[in-house]
Design a protein around this motif. Structure first.
Motif, PDB file in Angstrom:
ATOM      1  N   ARG A 422       0.825  -1.206   0.000  1.00 38.97           N
ATOM      2  CA  ARG A 422       0.000   0.000   0.000  1.00 38.97           C
ATOM      3  C   ARG A 422       0.862   1.260   0.000  1.00 38.97           C
ATOM      4  O   ARG A 422       0.493   2.283  -0.572  1.00 38.97           O
ATOM      5  N   GLU A 423       2.013   1.178   0.660  1.00 34.02           N
ATOM      6  CA  GLU A 423       2.890   2.341   0.752  1.00 34.02           C
ATOM      7  C   GLU A 423       3.606   2.632  -0.571  1.00 34.02           C
ATOM      8  O   GLU A 423       4.254   3.667  -0.708  1.00 34.02           O
ATOM      9  N   LEU A 424       3.501   1.718  -1.525  1.00 38.53           N
ATOM     10  CA  LEU A 424       4.028   1.996  -2.874  1.00 38.53           C
ATOM     11  C   LEU A 424       2.946   2.574  -3.789  1.00 38.53           C
ATOM     12  O   LEU A 424       3.119   2.649  -5.000  1.00 38.53           O
ATOM     13  N   THR A 425       1.834   2.954  -3.207  1.00 41.63           N
ATOM     14  CA  THR A 425       0.782   3.606  -3.988  1.00 41.63           C
ATOM     15  C   THR A 425       0.607   5.045  -3.504  1.00 41.63           C
ATOM     16  O   THR A 425       1.048   5.410  -2.426  1.00 41.63           O
ATOM     17  N   THR A 426      -0.029   5.844  -4.345  1.00 44.76           N
ATOM     18  CA  THR A 426      -0.489   7.150  -3.935  1.00 44.76           C
ATOM     19  C   THR A 426      -2.019   7.112  -4.076  1.00 44.76           C
ATOM     20  O   THR A 426      -2.591   6.028  -4.193  1.00 44.76           O
ATOM     21  N   THR A 427      -2.668   8.243  -4.015  1.00 42.30           N
ATOM     22  CA  THR A 427      -4.115   8.231  -4.196  1.00 42.30           C
ATOM     23  C   THR A 427      -4.504   9.215  -5.295  1.00 42.30           C
ATOM     24  O   THR A 427      -3.710  10.074  -5.699  1.00 42.30           O
ATOM     25  N   LYS A 428      -5.707   9.059  -5.759  1.00 39.53           N
ATOM     26  CA  LYS A 428      -6.240   9.948  -6.784  1.00 39.53           C
ATOM     27  C   LYS A 428      -7.678  10.242  -6.363  1.00 39.53           C
ATOM     28  O   LYS A 428      -8.385   9.342  -5.912  1.00 39.53           O
ATOM     29  N   TRP A 429      -8.080  11.492  -6.457  1.00 40.89           N
ATOM     30  CA  TRP A 429      -9.474  11.854  -6.187  1.00 40.89           C
ATOM     31  C   TRP A 429     -10.253  11.774  -7.482  1.00 40.89           C
ATOM     32  O   TRP A 429      -9.855  12.358  -8.493  1.00 40.89           O
ATOM     33  N   ILE A 430     -11.372  11.064  -7.435  1.00 42.75           N
ATOM     34  CA  ILE A 430     -12.239  10.975  -8.612  1.00 42.75           C
ATOM     35  C   ILE A 430     -13.569  11.627  -8.269  1.00 42.75           C
ATOM     36  O   ILE A 430     -14.201  11.279  -7.275  1.00 42.75           O
ATOM     37  N   VAL A 431     -13.935  12.605  -9.083  1.00 44.64           N
ATOM     38  CA  VAL A 431     -15.151  13.382  -8.833  1.00 44.64           C
ATOM     39  C   VAL A 431     -16.061  13.218 -10.037  1.00 44.64           C
ATOM     40  O   VAL A 431     -15.665  13.544 -11.150  1.00 44.64           O
ATOM     41  N   GLN A 432     -17.251  12.688  -9.828  1.00 49.69           N
ATOM     42  CA  GLN A 432     -18.166  12.483 -10.952  1.00 49.69           C
ATOM     43  C   GLN A 432     -19.456  13.254 -10.744  1.00 49.69           C
ATOM     44  O   GLN A 432     -20.078  13.170  -9.685  1.00 49.69           O
ATOM     45  N   GLY A 433     -19.834  14.012 -11.760  1.00 50.50           N
ATOM     46  CA  GLY A 433     -21.023  14.847 -11.624  1.00 50.50           C
ATOM     47  C   GLY A 433     -21.931  14.782 -12.832  1.00 50.50           C
ATOM     48  O   GLY A 433     -21.768  13.930 -13.713  1.00 50.50           O
ATOM     49  N   ASP A 434     -22.891  15.675 -12.857  1.00 53.55           N
ATOM     50  CA  ASP A 434     -23.822  15.787 -13.979  1.00 53.55           C
ATOM     51  C   ASP A 434     -23.923  17.252 -14.373  1.00 53.55           C
ATOM     52  O   ASP A 434     -25.015  17.778 -14.598  1.00 53.55           O
TER      53      ASP A 434
END
Lengths: 439, 439
Positions: A422-434
């Motif tokens: 897990r420490e070899l990953t980063t994160t990404k924010w995913i925002v889904q709208g209309d």
């Protein structure tokens, strides 16, 4: 588990040298190929990645002789250069070691994939659907020395977590690493994944290591593994983000209420089971009222531990036992050997004070039967791992259920303590709208 | 939200200077006091910390005149030095701005405390009880420029997350910061928390900033906030761990299937609602088959947006509309103004390729009604935030439900995207046993 080499084939301080434009260009080209490969790795699902890990494991076993031949050349060259026995041991592979490298990759294939796991998520009042998910770092680099097992370890961890990796394994293991990386790349290709997900810059020597450290924007995270000097050089010279692993000046505080047999068991395990690793205890602090103290010191002395005692601890030694007087050097030192510094304190305050002054922030333990003291130790010790009534040897990714580890992080950013997939990953924010807009 | 100052009172490159031993010693002493204070902060429970935040908020309002008098001196000095209008505006406080700073602290008090939350935990087969919990970083430092609101913001965030903080706010706001920090320290004292949890090194000038950057082991994390030059200088010179915040060369890709009205609404919001911030859109990529393109460009031109178009986008402009030809400089630039680079692409591949080449990894959005394209965009864009059918202006801690933010991290380590309170913590492993040793 990070082992620290006390003598090094590649001196850390020599790593920092002037830039050579052609080497820089070559390392950048390597990093660019890694970036391209990382895009395919990031999209590879777990089944693909596990298949590749199993292919690599099988290939290592099938091509064992090729690896051993290459390794023999490195070992012979090392012997001619007067490399220390300890280092030669770390450098040497044999059929059993290769089998265990292959088995480690099979174990890795059995672990869950951190990529795509949702860290948190919600639907916002305006209807936006929000998720923060784990994604691969991208391009990981590792600088290490004379330990060919790290080549396979780090490559496996990086691949499983969806990254591409660039390795700099040091000249002492050059032939072995060429053989290992060749096998890994062929197996990746067989498995339908990009061979450039695993590359080496060993051919560019120290200049290559330097160029890696400077390649900001091209390398997402750099992990140094090795001796203190190597890690300090990387930390001080790198312009890319670094995760500092390693040094453990580990303390055990024997509280007044400690059970004698428990104390003996834990101290013997923490000091003698594998003294050369970073989670071995280096300083024992005895409460002046602890009944267990004499028996603990007797057991340690009988087990062949060389005790470095302060004046009051000297009084607690068994008849006839030899001990060196403890100095500030002893309090500071990570012996990584059958040596232990021992001091007597009059209170938990004094113990905490001593630990704060000398710790490297890796692991500290208390042996106690006093609940308030246990809670206070947990609250006030600022180290990656705080242990109550157990051996410090448990600060290890495998032991703590992470499955496999990249090293033990002693810094506070990103990863602290054993670093797993897990420490070899980063994160990404995913925002889904209309069609939402901000008011 | 991080605003980037295009002209700066303190030039970033000037920050890196030779070490002055007396300044280094003074900054180290400051850091040591912060370390001591951080131990008390780490043990302060939420009720205490919230009480302190509310006391600070009340004191800011009560002592508003004192702050405004100090601020007037800074603004006058700035005017005499020929400081730009934009910078003077950022520097200036008024009663409303002070009230909103106080209200931000009250909002912060209402947020949950990240400290002590359990990230993961289990009982291991050998009976060891294991928890990884969030704990404060310890000593946080911030280097910023000419924005006195950051003083209150960062101090509040650091305190709420149980840290001590060392501030370097720049000479342009020196008087204001002295007043603000004095108020904060008095209020901490009133609330029974250590005043040294908030300190400044402004009195040591650039040498103080330098010493902060070098204070490895004393500063747990350093956060630069300000213009590109400041951030690059800190990133390049710091030996302490840094979280890079800021630059957003934000893209919106208008897919073939985009709805025209949705596209207009999103583009107008993303470009014109607040053009000077990092989540405003800087490049629009139009699919050559997208019907919405002409209407979108017309709306943007009518809204006063200065369009920088490539050859094909120029063809799509409304009759009589002026546009400058887009060059590589436009693709690279973070205008932070009512300017927008516009290009036409023939495929999503080309759009992804363009974004990969020019992005700073902050935020990218797609406007589409094609599910496969939306999924592919989410999977392949490697930025802190990926948005489907919504304005890029949502990449903001408050908007995404984090409550308050330290800045937007554009690096991959530790924090990515909006950094809230949790990102000002690290973790600690707690292992509790009954005498377990390793076999």
């Amino acid at each position: 588990m990070t082992q620290t080499a006390s003598s090094q084939a590649t001196s850390g301080t020599e790593l920092a040298a002037a830039e050579k434009p052609d080497v820089v260009a070559a390392v950048h080209a390597t990093a660019d190929r890694a970036r391209t490969a990382s895009r395919r790795m990031a999209r590879a699902n777990r089944a693909w990645k596990d298949k590749a890990l199993l292919e690599i494991a099988d290939a290592l076993v099938a091509k064992r002789d090729l690896v051993l031949r290459a390794n023999r050349k490195d070992v012979e060259a090392g012997r001619e250069n007067g490399t220390s026995k300890a280092l030669l041991d770390r450098l040497s592979l044999n059929p059993q070691r290769i089998d265990s490298l292959a088995n480690a990759l099979r174990d890795l294939a059995a672990l869950p994939d951190p990529v795509g796991t949702v860290m948190r998520g919600q639907t916002l009042p305006n209807g936006l659907r929000l998720r923060q998910i784990h994604v691969p770092m991208g391009v990981v680099a590792a600088i290490y020395e004379a330990r060919p097992n790290v080549t396979v370890d780090i490559a496996g961890l990086a691949l499983k977590s969806g990254n591409a990796v660039i390795l700099r394994g040091g000249s002492a293991a050059a032939q072995t690493n060429v053989a290992l990386i060749g096998i890994i790349r062929d197996a990746l290709d067989q498995a339908g994944l990009p061979a450039d997900a695993v590359q080496s810059v060993d051919e560019y020597g120290r200049d290559g290591a330097n160029a890696l450290m400077q390649a900001r924007g091209r390398i997402d995270v750099l992990i140094p593994r090795g001796g203190r000097e190597l890690i300090q050089t990387v930390v001080n010279n790198a312009k890319v983000p670094v995760i500092e692993t390693g040094e453990g000046n580990v303390h055990i505080y024997l509280d007044e209420s400690a059970d004698t047999q428990m104390a003996i068991d834990i101290l013997l395990n923490a000091k003698t089971q594998r003294p050369s690793v970073c989670n071995t205890v280096e300083t024992l602090l005895l409460h002046s009222g602890a009944e267990a103290s004499r028996e603990v010191l007797r057991s340690l002395a009988e087990a062949g531990v060389r005790l470095h005692t302060d004046q009051r601890a000297t009084q607690l030694l068994p008849e006839g036992a030899a001990a060196a007087p403890a100095t500030d050097e002893d309090w500071a030192q990570e012996y990584m050997d059958l040596d232990l510094a021992v001091g007597v304190v009059d209170s938990m305050d004094d113990a905490l004070e001593h630990i704060r002054r000398w710790t490297t922030g890796h692991t500290e333990a208390i042996i106690t039967n006093n609940l308030a003291n246990a809670e206070r130790f947990i609250a006030e010790i600022d180290s990656a791992a705080v242990i109550v009534n157990a051996s410090t040897r448990f600060t290890d990714g495998g032991e703590l259920g992470l499955g496999a580890e990249v090293g033990i992080s002693t810094q506070k950013m990103h990863a602290r303590g054993p670093m797993g997939l897990r420490e070899l990953t980063t994160t990404k924010w995913i925002v889904q709208g209309d069609g939402q807009v901000r008011g």
